[in-house]
Design an enzyme around this catalytic site. Structure first.
Site, PDB file in Angstrom:
ATOM      1  N   TYR A 146       0.839  -1.207   0.000  1.00 24.66           N
ATOM      2  CA  TYR A 146       0.000   0.000   0.000  1.00 24.66           C
ATOM      3  C   TYR A 146       0.875   1.258   0.000  1.00 24.66           C
ATOM      4  O   TYR A 146       0.629   2.196  -0.773  1.00 24.66           O
ATOM      5  CB  TYR A 146      -0.959   0.008   1.202  1.00 24.66           C
ATOM      6  CG  TYR A 146      -1.779   1.288   1.239  1.00 24.66           C
ATOM      7  CD1 TYR A 146      -2.821   1.492   0.332  1.00 24.66           C
ATOM      8  CD2 TYR A 146      -1.467   2.318   2.126  1.00 24.66           C
ATOM      9  CE1 TYR A 146      -3.537   2.677   0.313  1.00 24.66           C
ATOM     10  CE2 TYR A 146      -2.185   3.509   2.121  1.00 24.66           C
ATOM     11  CZ  TYR A 146      -3.217   3.682   1.212  1.00 24.66           C
ATOM     12  OH  TYR A 146      -3.916   4.868   1.193  1.00 24.66           O
ATOM     13  N   ARG A 193       1.708   8.332  12.807  1.00 21.70           N
ATOM     14  CA  ARG A 193       1.286   9.505  13.567  1.00 21.70           C
ATOM     15  C   ARG A 193      -0.218   9.752  13.505  1.00 21.70           C
ATOM     16  O   ARG A 193      -0.828  10.193  14.470  1.00 21.70           O
ATOM     17  CB  ARG A 193       2.022  10.749  13.045  1.00 21.70           C
ATOM     18  CG  ARG A 193       1.730  12.001  13.851  1.00 21.70           C
ATOM     19  CD  ARG A 193       2.010  13.261  13.068  1.00 21.70           C
ATOM     20  NE  ARG A 193       1.223  13.308  11.838  1.00 21.70           N
ATOM     21  CZ  ARG A 193       1.367  14.212  10.888  1.00 21.70           C
ATOM     22  NH1 ARG A 193       2.307  15.142  11.018  1.00 21.70           N
ATOM     23  NH2 ARG A 193       0.609  14.190   9.820  1.00 21.70           N
ATOM     24  N   ARG A 203     -11.107   4.325   9.491  1.00 18.52           N
ATOM     25  CA  ARG A 203     -10.138   3.507   8.753  1.00 18.52           C
ATOM     26  C   ARG A 203      -8.846   3.367   9.534  1.00 18.52           C
ATOM     27  O   ARG A 203      -8.605   4.079  10.498  1.00 18.52           O
ATOM     28  CB  ARG A 203      -9.872   4.067   7.369  1.00 18.52           C
ATOM     29  CG  ARG A 203      -9.613   5.530   7.339  1.00 18.52           C
ATOM     30  CD  ARG A 203      -9.425   5.933   5.904  1.00 18.52           C
ATOM     31  NE  ARG A 203      -9.825   7.319   5.713  1.00 18.52           N
ATOM     32  CZ  ARG A 203      -9.883   7.879   4.538  1.00 18.52           C
ATOM     33  NH1 ARG A 203      -9.612   7.182   3.479  1.00 18.52           N
ATOM     34  NH2 ARG A 203     -10.235   9.129   4.419  1.00 18.52           N
ATOM     35  N   PHE A 263      14.756  19.765  -1.557  1.00 16.01           N
ATOM     36  CA  PHE A 263      13.411  19.234  -1.806  1.00 16.01           C
ATOM     37  C   PHE A 263      13.280  17.800  -1.283  1.00 16.01           C
ATOM     38  O   PHE A 263      12.259  17.435  -0.698  1.00 16.01           O
ATOM     39  CB  PHE A 263      13.128  19.304  -3.313  1.00 16.01           C
ATOM     40  CG  PHE A 263      11.878  18.587  -3.731  1.00 16.01           C
ATOM     41  CD1 PHE A 263      10.627  19.139  -3.506  1.00 16.01           C
ATOM     42  CD2 PHE A 263      11.954  17.346  -4.363  1.00 16.01           C
ATOM     43  CE1 PHE A 263       9.469  18.473  -3.886  1.00 16.01           C
ATOM     44  CE2 PHE A 263      10.810  16.679  -4.750  1.00 16.01           C
ATOM     45  CZ  PHE A 263       9.561  17.239  -4.506  1.00 16.01           C
TER      46      PHE A 263
HETATM   47  C1  PS7 Z   1       4.784  15.053  -6.280  1.00 14.47           C
HETATM   48  C2  PS7 Z   1       6.035  16.312  -4.477  1.00 14.47           C
HETATM   49  C3  PS7 Z   1      11.857  12.863  -2.859  1.00 14.47           C
HETATM   50  C4  PS7 Z   1      12.564  10.647  -3.937  1.00 14.47           C
HETATM   51  C5  PS7 Z   1      -0.318  14.281  -2.886  1.00 14.47           C
HETATM   52  C6  PS7 Z   1       7.219  13.195  -1.611  1.00 14.47           C
HETATM   53  C7  PS7 Z   1      -1.322  11.322   0.247  1.00 14.47           C
HETATM   54  C8  PS7 Z   1       3.383  11.106   2.534  1.00 14.47           C
HETATM   55  O1  PS7 Z   1      -2.563  11.144   3.344  1.00 14.47           O
HETATM   56  O2  PS7 Z   1      -1.101  15.410   2.898  1.00 14.47           O
HETATM   57  O3  PS7 Z   1      -3.272  13.530   3.098  1.00 14.47           O
HETATM   58  O4  PS7 Z   1      -2.567  12.621   5.348  1.00 14.47           O
HETATM   59  O5  PS7 Z   1       0.708  14.637   4.474  1.00 14.47           O
HETATM   60  C9  PS7 Z   1       4.141  14.912  -3.857  1.00 14.47           C
HETATM   61  C10 PS7 Z   1      10.613  10.709  -2.485  1.00 14.47           C
HETATM   62  C11 PS7 Z   1       0.724  12.038  -2.994  1.00 14.47           C
HETATM   63  C12 PS7 Z   1       6.069  11.085  -1.007  1.00 14.47           C
HETATM   64  C13 PS7 Z   1       1.017  10.582  -0.118  1.00 14.47           C
HETATM   65  C14 PS7 Z   1       2.941  14.101  -4.090  1.00 14.47           C
HETATM   66  C15 PS7 Z   1       9.574  11.302  -1.676  1.00 14.47           C
HETATM   67  C16 PS7 Z   1      -0.581  11.352  -2.998  1.00 14.47           C
HETATM   68  C17 PS7 Z   1       4.948  11.802  -0.356  1.00 14.47           C
HETATM   69  C18 PS7 Z   1       2.234  13.959  -2.776  1.00 14.47           C
HETATM   70  C19 PS7 Z   1       8.185  10.883  -2.194  1.00 14.47           C
HETATM   71  C20 PS7 Z   1      -0.616  10.210  -2.001  1.00 14.47           C
HETATM   72  C21 PS7 Z   1       1.993  13.575   1.980  1.00 14.47           C
HETATM   73  C22 PS7 Z   1       3.872  10.826   0.114  1.00 14.47           C
HETATM   74  O6  PS7 Z   1       0.655  13.976   1.977  1.00 14.47           O
HETATM   75  O7  PS7 Z   1      -0.882  12.940   3.561  1.00 14.47           O
HETATM   76  C23 PS7 Z   1       4.943  15.389  -4.837  1.00 14.47           C
HETATM   77  C24 PS7 Z   1      11.617  11.387  -3.060  1.00 14.47           C
HETATM   78  C25 PS7 Z   1       0.846  13.368  -2.902  1.00 14.47           C
HETATM   79  C26 PS7 Z   1       7.099  11.697  -1.565  1.00 14.47           C
HETATM   80  C27 PS7 Z   1      -0.270  10.690  -0.588  1.00 14.47           C
HETATM   81  C28 PS7 Z   1       1.548  11.406   0.946  1.00 14.47           C
HETATM   82  C29 PS7 Z   1       2.233  12.586   0.905  1.00 14.47           C
HETATM   83  C30 PS7 Z   1       2.927  11.411   1.150  1.00 14.47           C
HETATM   84  P1  PS7 Z   1      -2.405  12.562   3.857  1.00 14.47           P
HETATM   85  P2  PS7 Z   1      -0.174  14.338   3.297  1.00 14.47           P
HETATM   86 MN    MN Z   2      -5.331   8.866   0.832  1.00 10.75          MN
HETATM   87 MN    MN Z   3      -3.320  14.019   6.805  1.00  8.79          MN
END
Ligand code: PS7
Ligand code: MN
Ligand code: MN
Ligand code: MN
Ligand code: MN
Ligand code: MN
Length: 345
Positions: A146, A193, A203, A263
């Site tokens: 997941y 967290r 969920r 970044f």
């Molecule tokens: C394309 C920058 C840097 C190699 C929207 C950044 C939600 C943890 O679930 O709002 O709403 O509580 O805190 C970001 C690796 C992904 C993973 C994932 C896209 C790092 C949609 C971030 C972010 C890879 C699925 C935080 C994964 O959201 O969570 C870009 C390198 C999105 C990264 C989701 C979560 C991001 C997350 P929630 P958050």
């Molecule tokens: Mn989600």
């Molecule tokens: Mn959240």
């Protein structure tokens, strides 16, 4: 005329940056400081995945309809004028889907190599999310799978964009296991967290293979009456996340362009600080704990080089060591992981 066209172009991208600021707690600043070769592409990548996640999170959309939307989302990013107005009242980012046509029009102006990477990741994430609208996260393999779909794939896509832009080596976009670990460390921290909030929303992303050792239901897991055992479960979740640190360090050592490094590094620094705060901390089960604003600002300022990130990780690993107690079932395992990570660093 040409002038109007130009204004219109920057107008849509400007609106995309407005949405970035409205929808991301932590990514807006680091994305805006990225090298111009990548900035717009990664802003749009973020907004597309944020849109997809808004559909995944929406518990008012019936299952079959949700799976259809998730599966076809990689095609709607090419559909001029596409808009979704049926989000449930609780979705904080619903407006992004209403005005999604600004994302579509800017996405289609990106170099086609960037479009292909973003569309490929969107397709695979949407299909993984669709699978987990039915499946539950039971085993540790489910948990890793997941997290791969919702975050590891983001690591894949970003790494391929870094290489494609020419700002990082080709190898960064090829050794995708390390990129996967970058996403898993962030996602597992978030899932660990957010346990209280997620259980109250009906969920749970903690694998039942872990929590069932400490509680007979998800509600019991966060109940005051079960606090000692709940904390033991929390510590096992933290320990699981810590196992990705060696890969995170190896990945960061391969990143050289300064804006790309920040970044990548800032979210990882925030994550280790969050794990250190959550470890052995019963408040996590009651509430949504967050690192203090001042601490976050210090981490942002300090995450500029591999050496300083190693220092940050070392400091939080020592804090976890201090909070570790021999009575904790995870005691030995935490000691081993922390020792190994500290040696690597
Ligand atoms: C394309 C920058 C840097 C190699 C929207 C950044 C939600 C943890 O679930 O709002 O709403 O509580 O805190 C970001 C690796 C992904 C993973 C994932 C896209 C790092 C949609 C971030 C972010 C890879 C699925 C935080 C994964 O959201 O969570 C870009 C390198 C999105 C990264 C989701 C979560 C991001 C997350 P929630 P958050
Ligand atoms: Mn989600
Ligand atoms: Mn959240
Ligand atoms: Mn979400
Ligand atoms: Mn299963
Ligand atoms: Mn969450």
């Amino acid at each position: 005329d040409e002038k109007t066209v130009k204004l219109q172009v920057s107008g849509d991208m400007k609106r995309c940056y407005d949405f970035l600021e409205m929808t991301s707690r932590s990514f807006a600043a680091v994305i805006q400081e990225l090298n111009p070769k990548l900035r717009d592409a990664i802003c749009l990548f973020y907004l597309i995945l944020r849109g997809l996640d808004t559909i995944e999170d929406d518990m008012t959309i019936p299952g079959a309809k949700k799976r259809d939307l998730l599966e076809k989302f990689h095609t709607v990013i090419y559909e001029d004028g596409w808009s979704f107005k049926e989000s449930g009242p609780d979705e904080k980012d619903a407006l992004l889907l209403v005005e999604f046509s600004v994302v579509v029009s800017e996405f289609k102006r990106l170099p086609v190599e960037f479009q292909d990477i973003i569309a490929d990741i969107t397709r695979r994430m949407g299909s993984g999310m669709a699978k987990y609208t039915r499946a539950r996260v039971e085993t540790l393999d489910d948990y890793n799978e997941y997290c791969h779909y919702v975050a590891g794939l983001v690591g894949h896509g970003l790494s391929r964009l870094f290489s494609e832009s020419g700002l990082e080596d080709k190898s960064v976009g090829e050794n995708l296991d390390l990129a996967n670990s970058m996403g898993l460390f962030l996602q597992k921290t978030n899932i660990t967290r957010d346990i209280n909030e997620d259980v109250l929303d009906g969920r749970c992303f903690w694998p039942s293979a872990i929590w069932s050792k400490y509680a007979d239901s998800e509600d019991t897991l966060i109940a005051k009456s079960n606090r000692e055992r709940g904390i033991e479960g929390l510590n096992e979740m933290c320990t699981n996340a810590l196992s990705h640190i060696p890969d995170v360090m190896e990945y960061l050592s391969s990143i050289h362009e300064p804006t790309v490094f920040k970044f990548c590094a800032i979210p990882q620094s925030m994550a280790i600080a969050t794990i250190a705060l959550c470890y052995n901390n019963g408040r996590v089960l009651d509430d949504n704990v967050k690192i203090r604003k001042g601490e976050a600002l210090k981490l942002i300022a300090a995450s500029t080089s591999l050496d300083s990130v190693k220092c940050i990780f070392y400091r939080y690993l020592e804090e976890i060591e201090r909070k570790n107690e021999p009575s904790n079932p995870m005691y030995e395992q935490v000691r081993k992981i922390v020792d190994k990570a500290k040696k690597d660093i």
